[in-house]
Each structure stands twice: as structure tokens, then as C-alpha cells.
Design an enzyme around this catalytic site. Sequence first.
Site, PDB file in Angstrom:
ATOM      1  N   GLY A  93       5.352 -20.650   9.455  1.00  0.00           N
ATOM      2  CA  GLY A  93       6.362 -20.866   9.007  1.00  0.00           C
ATOM      3  C   GLY A  93       6.055 -22.063   8.376  1.00  0.00           C
TER       4      GLY A  93
ATOM      5  N   TYR B 179       1.652 -12.588   1.048  1.00  0.00           N
ATOM      6  CA  TYR B 179       0.756 -12.130   1.809  1.00  0.00           C
ATOM      7  C   TYR B 179       0.759 -13.287   2.944  1.00  0.00           C
ATOM      8  CZ  TYR B 179      -1.202 -16.415  -0.647  1.00  0.00           C
ATOM      9  OH  TYR B 179      -1.126 -17.957  -0.662  1.00  0.00           O
ATOM     10  N   CYS B 180       1.672 -13.571   3.441  1.00  0.00           N
ATOM     11  CA  CYS B 180       2.030 -14.596   4.666  1.00  0.00           C
ATOM     12  C   CYS B 180       1.509 -13.542   5.922  1.00  0.00           C
ATOM     13  CB  CYS B 180       3.691 -14.715   5.079  1.00  0.00           C
ATOM     14  SG  CYS B 180       4.538 -15.722   5.968  1.00  0.00           S
TER      15      CYS B 180
ATOM     16  N   ARG C 111       2.801 -16.831  -4.304  1.00  0.00           N
ATOM     17  CA  ARG C 111       4.001 -17.991  -3.625  1.00  0.00           C
ATOM     18  C   ARG C 111       4.886 -18.333  -4.712  1.00  0.00           C
ATOM     19  NH1 ARG C 111       0.530 -20.151   0.327  1.00  0.00           N
ATOM     20  NH2 ARG C 111       2.100 -22.032   0.355  1.00  0.00           N
TER      21      ARG C 111
ATOM     22  N   CYS D  52     -14.420 -16.523  19.955  1.00  0.00           N
ATOM     23  CA  CYS D  52     -12.833 -17.204  19.747  1.00  0.00           C
ATOM     24  C   CYS D  52     -12.857 -18.182  21.195  1.00  0.00           C
ATOM     25  CB  CYS D  52     -11.446 -16.164  20.152  1.00  0.00           C
ATOM     26  SG  CYS D  52     -11.273 -14.966  18.774  1.00  0.00           S
TER      27      CYS D  52
ATOM     28  N   CYS E 174     -25.370  -7.935  14.466  1.00  0.00           N
ATOM     29  CA  CYS E 174     -25.226 -10.019  14.582  1.00  0.00           C
ATOM     30  C   CYS E 174     -26.354 -10.387  15.075  1.00  0.00           C
ATOM     31  CB  CYS E 174     -23.588 -10.257  14.809  1.00  0.00           C
ATOM     32  SG  CYS E 174     -22.333 -10.321  14.065  1.00  0.00           S
TER      33      CYS E 174
ATOM     34  N   ASP F 294      -3.492 -18.923  16.442  1.00  0.00           N
ATOM     35  CA  ASP F 294      -2.550 -18.095  15.144  1.00  0.00           C
ATOM     36  C   ASP F 294      -2.066 -17.571  14.510  1.00  0.00           C
ATOM     37  OD1 ASP F 294      -0.938 -19.781  13.938  1.00  0.00           O
ATOM     38  OD2 ASP F 294      -1.984 -20.530  12.624  1.00  0.00           O
TER      39      ASP F 294
END
Length: 366
Positions: free
Chosen positions: A66, A21-22, A134, A261, A317, A277
Site C-alpha cells: 500500500g 500492475y500493483c 500509474r 529466500c 542452476c 513482501d
Amino acid sequence: MKNLNILIKPASSACNMVCRYCFYKDEAEKRETACYGMMSEEVMENIIKKALEYAQETCTFGFQGGEPTLAGLEFFQKFTDLVEKYNKNHLAVSYSLQTNGILIDNEWITFFADKKFLIGISLDGPKEIQDANRLDQNGKSTFNRVTRVIQGLLRSQVEVNVLTVLTRQSARHVEKIYSFLKKLGVRYQQYIPCLDPLGQPQGKEFYSLTPKLFAQAHKRLFDLWFSDLMRNDYVYIRQFENWVGILKGYPPEACTMYGRCTMQNVIEANGDVFPCDFYVLDKYKVGNIKEQSFQQLYEKLEENSFFQDADKRDIRCPDCRWYPICRGGCRRDCSVEKQQQHNYYCEAYQEIFSYVIERLEYLARR
Ligand code: SF4
Ligand code: SF4
């Protein structure tokens, strides 16, 4: 800026595991250059000098991938040496590193203990759960290697936070995972939902988490956590601690709980800087640390299209009773349905908050 947090990718998207699932592999493949190789000393030195010039009180260097340990121990030794050299204003500097644990041996552990690194290790749970998603590059189990490393780190008093990804496979077994981690001696736990591929409909992959499983897992985890707390058996679970903190009036530590954000200062191996990220994509590049100072990078944020949608959350919201504590969650979980913005986990959040609110309020009053 008073407190500066930076997220550095010393080995870009390179990794010695192939987790099914990376999210970073998926993101990297959507760029012109998927992997920038290893970070050079030139980039490293620019980051350190400019960060220590820009921060006024504290500076946190976080390393991620990574797999960041692929850059080698010498990279990190050099990094901490340079921080000592350039920290002329005596800022409080801290380090964290998120790793799969495979390369860590006693030499690494001694270094982490010496430099007081906070180590985040990814482990999804007992063997059958870890091995569901994994595996290493040869398709072999990583379970024994990772658990041995966790035990070694804990023995050397390195602060360890285990990061568990909630998937369709693992979310049904949170009770097993929670007690397994406790038995292993892990007191700092973090559970995060796995991400579906960027820009694709959610819930379609075999590992995809569903809102129903998300709600079930969090409710069960909360029961376990609260009941241990009442017995003075304390386990830190980041999400729950943040909710209690918000009710007490503290700012949350996770950007997913700000309602908008914010700049996460993600720096790729070639020095390119990105806001988050979850969106390290060419179109969101803010600049390059070799060419700009942090001041210059921050001045350019308003023109970056990432921040044009910074506070776009679920259409419901503004009228939601849970907004003060939820704040709409992460934008990466939001998508447009029938021309309206929705958070995939909105109903799950509502179910969880209704279930835990009395106990959260009790803890906030204590
Ligand atoms: S997309 Fe999510 S993780 Fe990224 S800055 Fe926004 S809230 Fe934070
Ligand atoms: S529960 Fe849903 S509507 Fe309410 S604040 Fe969270 S995301 Fe928004």
C-alpha cells in the site's frame, strides 16, 4: 541478531493510487482480510521495543504499503520518538520509506531530512510512460505531482532512490527513462520487473514484461550506465552494483541474489508477521508481533511452509556457468513446467551476463 531489517506496512494495502500492475493489491485480495486498516500505536510500540531488544548492532525500519504515508505524518513522528525512547543500547538505527509521493509536502520533507530517511519513490519515467500504468484514484495523471516531490526532496538533501517498474510499455524506452531521471537529478535508480498476478501464467497481462524485453532493457541500461561511469558521470543502479559487488566477493544486498529466500520480517498493520513482501498470504503467516518476540518468531521459521521451498530455483542452476553471479533469481519468477522448476527470466539472464561479463569483471578489478 546483529543487523535487523524490518519492513512495516502502516497502512496495510490501502493506497491513493490505482497502478494497473500493483502486486500488493493482487496479493491482499487473495487473503481473508485484504486490508487491515491503519496500524495502531500498540502494534507500533511492540515492533519498536522488540526490534531494539533483538538487534545487536543495527536496526533498519523500512516502511512500505500500500501507501505508507496514508498513516499520516503523526504516525512517523511518534515512531521516531519511540525509537529514541527505547534505543537504550544505542544501536545504529536507519529509516527508509517507499512511497508514490502523492501526499508528500514540505512538512513531510523537513521531517525526512531531519530524521535522515532514505526515500524510495516510484516513478516509471517521463509523463507518457508514468501515465500508462500509474494513475490516481480519479484516473488522473500523477506525473507532475511526483516529479515536483522528487525535486523538493533533492533540494532538501534527502536521499532519493527512484524505483522504476519495467513493464511491456516502459521496457522499450529505458534510454529515455534513464536520461530523463538523470536530468531530474536522480542518481540512485532501481529497475524492477513488474510481477504478474500470483499463481497465474506469466506474460498474459497487457502490462506483462517478457524475457526478451527484460534482456533488451538490461543490456541497453548497462551500456548507458557503463559509458557514463567511464566518463566519471556516476549513477547508482542497484542490480549492476550488486553484480560488481558479488564479483568482488561482497555479499549481495538483495535476497533475490542469495540463491535462497530469507526472512524479510514483513509486518502488516495488525501486527501479523510474514516472511516476504511477495508472499504476504494467510498460509505463510509466521506470528504476530503483539504476541511474540523476534526470537520466538525466528524459532518458528522452520515449520513455515514458505521456507520449505526456500532454495528451490531453476532446474538448470546447479550446472550453470552464471550461477555464482545470478544465483537463480527470485523464487516469485519461478514456476513448474513439465514437472521441472524454471525461472521465467533464465534465458534473459544468460543473455545479459554474456553481454556484460567482461565489463563487470573490469569494474570488479578496478
Ligand atoms: S521470493 Fe524473492 S523476494 Fe521473496 S524472499 Fe524469496 S528471493 Fe526474496
Ligand atoms: S541464468 Fe538461469 S540457470 Fe543460470 S543461475 Fe540464473 S536462473 Fe539459474
